[in-house]
Write a protein that holds these residues in place. Structure first.
Motif, PDB file in Angstrom:
ATOM      1  N   MET A   1       0.936  -1.135  -0.206  1.00 15.59           N
ATOM      2  CA  MET A   1       0.198  -0.125   0.135  1.00 15.59           C
ATOM      3  C   MET A   1       0.728   1.227   0.244  1.00 15.59           C
ATOM      4  O   MET A   1       0.613   2.161  -0.805  1.00 15.59           O
ATOM      5  N   PRO A   2       1.865   1.368   1.099  1.00 16.16           N
ATOM      6  CA  PRO A   2       2.616   2.665   1.205  1.00 16.16           C
ATOM      7  C   PRO A   2       3.628   2.862  -0.270  1.00 16.16           C
ATOM      8  O   PRO A   2       4.016   1.818  -0.700  1.00 16.16           O
ATOM      9  N   LEU A  71       0.513   0.165  -6.851  1.00 15.68           N
ATOM     10  CA  LEU A  71      -0.014   0.771  -5.349  1.00 15.68           C
ATOM     11  C   LEU A  71      -1.244  -0.201  -5.097  1.00 15.68           C
ATOM     12  O   LEU A  71      -1.978  -0.244  -5.910  1.00 15.68           O
ATOM     13  N   LYS A  73      -3.712  -2.148  -1.328  1.00 20.56           N
ATOM     14  CA  LYS A  73      -3.941  -2.061   0.181  1.00 20.56           C
ATOM     15  C   LYS A  73      -2.711  -2.801   0.984  1.00 20.56           C
ATOM     16  O   LYS A  73      -2.564  -2.541   2.159  1.00 20.56           O
ATOM     17  N   THR A  96      -0.242   9.027  -4.336  1.00 18.75           N
ATOM     18  CA  THR A  96      -0.665   8.225  -2.943  1.00 18.75           C
ATOM     19  C   THR A  96      -1.914   8.897  -2.352  1.00 18.75           C
ATOM     20  O   THR A  96      -2.700   8.207  -1.561  1.00 18.75           O
ATOM     21  N   CYS A  99      -4.704   7.107  -4.167  1.00 14.35           N
ATOM     22  CA  CYS A  99      -4.816   5.862  -3.697  1.00 14.35           C
ATOM     23  C   CYS A  99      -5.060   5.537  -2.391  1.00 14.35           C
ATOM     24  O   CYS A  99      -5.089   4.575  -1.803  1.00 14.35           O
ATOM     25  N   HIS A 100      -5.347   6.639  -1.391  1.00 19.04           N
ATOM     26  CA  HIS A 100      -5.570   6.698  -0.074  1.00 19.04           C
ATOM     27  C   HIS A 100      -4.346   5.854   0.600  1.00 19.04           C
ATOM     28  O   HIS A 100      -4.785   4.725   1.491  1.00 19.04           O
ATOM     29  N   THR A 101      -3.225   6.131   0.328  1.00 14.22           N
ATOM     30  CA  THR A 101      -1.920   5.522   1.186  1.00 14.22           C
ATOM     31  C   THR A 101      -0.903   6.292   1.497  1.00 14.22           C
ATOM     32  O   THR A 101      -0.809   7.463   0.956  1.00 14.22           O
ATOM     33  N   HIS A 103       2.829   7.669   2.364  1.00 13.58           N
ATOM     34  CA  HIS A 103       4.233   7.666   1.704  1.00 13.58           C
ATOM     35  C   HIS A 103       5.348   8.343   2.670  1.00 13.58           C
ATOM     36  O   HIS A 103       4.913   8.788   3.780  1.00 13.58           O
ATOM     37  N   PRO A 176      -3.351   7.580   6.042  1.00 12.97           N
ATOM     38  CA  PRO A 176      -2.942   8.255   4.522  1.00 12.97           C
ATOM     39  C   PRO A 176      -3.634   9.726   4.772  1.00 12.97           C
ATOM     40  O   PRO A 176      -4.347   9.991   5.469  1.00 12.97           O
TER      41      PRO A 176
END
Length: 276
Positions: A1-2, A71, A73, A96, A99-101, A103, A176
């Motif tokens: 995910m990240p 990317l 989850k 990011t 993508c709701h992640t 970083h 995120p």
């Protein structure tokens, strides 16, 4: 995910740090899959790429799209490249958010002289020419911890140990960033929304161009499907109308409407305000 973004001078140890982080995550977070995205993976001939701005842009675009595709989850994506342009790091930050992640950025800090020494120790196919090396060092835009896209920032010197656990905490224990309007995809309100918007706006442009052949400034034009009139305050070129149409479509995709019958009036209002 990240997403982990490495950056630094040429030959500053980015690939070494990417491999160290990969091993640390694999040893301590066995449920995580790691993807290392690097310009090495594409058999990029570095000197040829960085001597040609067009090719360099293409390689950056390829790296960005590959990272974005990977990317998800669960997995961690490590982007191992120069990433020396702050505008490109901002683009990655926007990815990011979309993508709701989380970083983070790892800056491999090193003096240009020492990086140059390491570069000369490389095998010739992997070595930057001195001209390319100096140009990249000169253009390098150092990450700034006060900017959102360079935060959290981990600065690692050549002889430092990689703060693997701190990096993992930033990736796995932090929420995120919330997506903003520019990075969040909006669901279309109608299955034929795009088709209707394209048809209505094109018919409007056709009506305006036809009316201008016979009309005079000050006339009001009747637009098919619209109750409002288009105010013809001056002669409008087709290229200007196309530009306004593109801008309207871009905006409306982000703010879709349930009733496509409103689109004609909305576009007429938009043109009246924009071209006045």
């Amino acid at each position: 995910m990240p997403l982990v973004v490495l950056c630094g001078f040429p030959s500053s140890g980015k690939t070494k740090r990417a491999n160290e982080l990969k091993k640390h995550i694999e040893a301590n977070y066995t449920n995580r899959k790691i993807h290392v995205v690097s310009d090495h993976n594409n058999d990029v001939e570095r000197n040829a790429v960085y001597a040609d701005s067009r090719r360099e842009k293409e390689v950056r675009g390829s790296l960005k799209s590959t990272a974005q595709r990977l990317l998800n989850k669960e997995d961690v994506v490590i982007l191992d490249s120069l990433n020396y342009i702050k505008g490109f790091r901002y683009e990655l930050f926007c990815v990011t958010k979309a993508c709701h992640t989380p970083h983070c950025v790892i800056f491999c800090d090193i003096s240009s002289d020492r990086a140059s020494e390491f570069n000369l120790q490389r095998n010739e196919p992997d070595r930057y020419t001195q001209e390319i090396f100096d140009g990249l060092v000169m253009r390098f835009e150092s990450p700034n911890p006060s900017t959102r896209w360079d935060t959290p920032l981990f600065v690692v010197q050549v002889d430092d140990d990689l703060p693997g656990e701190q990096i993992c905490q930033a990736l796995f224990d932090r929420k995120p960033p919330p997506p903003n309007q520019s990075t969040q995809s909006q669901p279309l309100s109608s299955t034929n929304f795009l088709y209707e918007m394209d048809r209505i706006t094109q018919e409007t442009l056709t009506a305006v161009m036809e009316a201008q052949k016979m009309g005079l400034p000050g006339d009001k034009i009747t637009i098919p499907g619209a109750t409002e009139k288009m105010e013809l305050t001056r002669t409008i070129t087709l290229s200007e109308l196309h530009r306004q149409r593109r801008q309207f479509i871009t905006y409306t995709k982000m703010h879709p409407v349930e009733d496509t019958a409103r689109l004609a009036n909305m576009f007429v209002q938009y043109l009246n305000n924009s071209l006045r």
